[in-house]
Design an enzyme around this catalytic site. Sequence first.
Site, PDB file in Angstrom:
ATOM      1  N   ASP A   1       0.775  -1.063   0.015  1.00 36.71           N
ATOM      2  CA  ASP A   1       0.082   0.019  -0.087  1.00 36.71           C
ATOM      3  C   ASP A   1       0.857   1.183  -0.003  1.00 36.71           C
ATOM      4  O   ASP A   1       1.494   1.752   0.962  1.00 36.71           O
ATOM      5  CB  ASP A   1      -0.966  -0.056   1.340  1.00 36.71           C
ATOM      6  CG  ASP A   1      -1.800   1.288   1.384  1.00 36.71           C
ATOM      7  OD1 ASP A   1      -1.721   2.051   0.342  1.00 36.71           O
ATOM      8  OD2 ASP A   1      -2.835   1.236   2.237  1.00 36.71           O
TER       9      ASP A   1
ATOM     10  N   SER B   1      -1.443  13.450 -14.571  1.00 32.04           N
ATOM     11  CA  SER B   1      -2.696  13.157 -15.551  1.00 32.04           C
ATOM     12  C   SER B   1      -2.975  14.633 -16.183  1.00 32.04           C
ATOM     13  O   SER B   1      -2.817  15.631 -15.532  1.00 32.04           O
ATOM     14  CB  SER B   1      -3.751  13.102 -14.486  1.00 32.04           C
ATOM     15  OG  SER B   1      -5.186  13.340 -15.183  1.00 32.04           O
TER      16      SER B   1
ATOM     17  N   TYR C   1      -7.873  15.042  -7.005  1.00 37.84           N
ATOM     18  CA  TYR C   1      -7.049  14.029  -7.898  1.00 37.84           C
ATOM     19  C   TYR C   1      -5.970  14.921  -8.590  1.00 37.84           C
ATOM     20  O   TYR C   1      -4.772  14.794  -8.568  1.00 37.84           O
ATOM     21  CB  TYR C   1      -7.793  13.439  -8.846  1.00 37.84           C
ATOM     22  CG  TYR C   1      -7.312  12.288  -9.680  1.00 37.84           C
ATOM     23  CD1 TYR C   1      -6.423  11.230  -9.396  1.00 37.84           C
ATOM     24  CD2 TYR C   1      -7.070  12.761 -11.005  1.00 37.84           C
ATOM     25  CE1 TYR C   1      -5.701  10.558 -10.360  1.00 37.84           C
ATOM     26  CE2 TYR C   1      -6.430  12.107 -12.164  1.00 37.84           C
ATOM     27  CZ  TYR C   1      -5.763  11.031 -11.477  1.00 37.84           C
ATOM     28  OH  TYR C   1      -4.905  10.327 -12.594  1.00 37.84           O
TER      29      TYR C   1
ATOM     30  N   LYS D   1      -1.735  15.328  -8.349  1.00 34.60           N
ATOM     31  CA  LYS D   1      -1.055  14.991  -9.427  1.00 34.60           C
ATOM     32  C   LYS D   1      -0.145  16.294  -9.813  1.00 34.60           C
ATOM     33  O   LYS D   1       0.979  16.064 -10.064  1.00 34.60           O
ATOM     34  CB  LYS D   1      -1.765  14.607 -10.680  1.00 34.60           C
ATOM     35  CG  LYS D   1      -2.565  13.352 -10.461  1.00 34.60           C
ATOM     36  CD  LYS D   1      -1.396  12.252 -10.374  1.00 34.60           C
ATOM     37  CE  LYS D   1      -2.244  10.846 -10.368  1.00 34.60           C
ATOM     38  NZ  LYS D   1      -1.285   9.788 -10.263  1.00 34.60           N
TER      39      LYS D   1
END
Length: 245
Positions: free
Chosen positions: A56, A133, A146, A150
């Site tokens: 993880d 991304s 998100y 990034k």
Amino acid sequence: MGKVVVVTGAGDGLGRALARRLAADGDTVVLLGRTLSKVQAIADELGAPHFAVECDVGDPDKVRAAFAKVAERHPKIDVLINNAGVFEPFTLAEASDAQILTALNTNLAGPIFCARAALPLFGGAGHIINVTSESVNVRMPMLWMYAGTKAGVEFVSDMWSRELESAGVRVTVVRAGQMMDETKTGTNWPMEVAVRFAQENAKVGLNLRERPISHYRSVTDAFRAVLDMPADLHVGLVTLSGSRR
């Protein structure tokens, strides 16, 4: 001579495609993933010398334990591909503690933990590739967490490039667009969330159904090119996006 490449998030999606591609090219792949059964299945498919390690990436102790296992077999590695990530849309008002912390730990802290653990194994020459991304620039509604994580990865990658240059470690960001293969059937988001995400993006002129999507196999070609760059050539940022051609 093949490289020893550690790939995080190797049990599915781009990570799985990269593991298959690199193994076919003659590299040795270490597959890291949070769910051991998923990465073990790909490792079994690829066969020796490729192997899977449970990890993880958002847990520093588990990252240390995973890289200790990697070092038992490979005291020297050549490449770390930080691919693991979580992708979930939500608004600030509805964001739960778990959603915020999972995104921060997996998408931003994860690459940091893994890069830190990999440094002693590079042995004077190595390559860190951080997957980010297109949402960093596209600014899609409900995807701020998100995209923010990034963007953070891109910032630290740029700083690492200068910090690690004297240690012989190169750092590259691969900023990827939408990708898929024949096994991808959609998201695991609740239907209401998926519909609202599409609606909110449509309001700002982003029609998700019309955005071009690239195949994972095509994207692995770009990674192959980055991995094979001459040692005297630095590639800081590679931007990939789907094409309608």
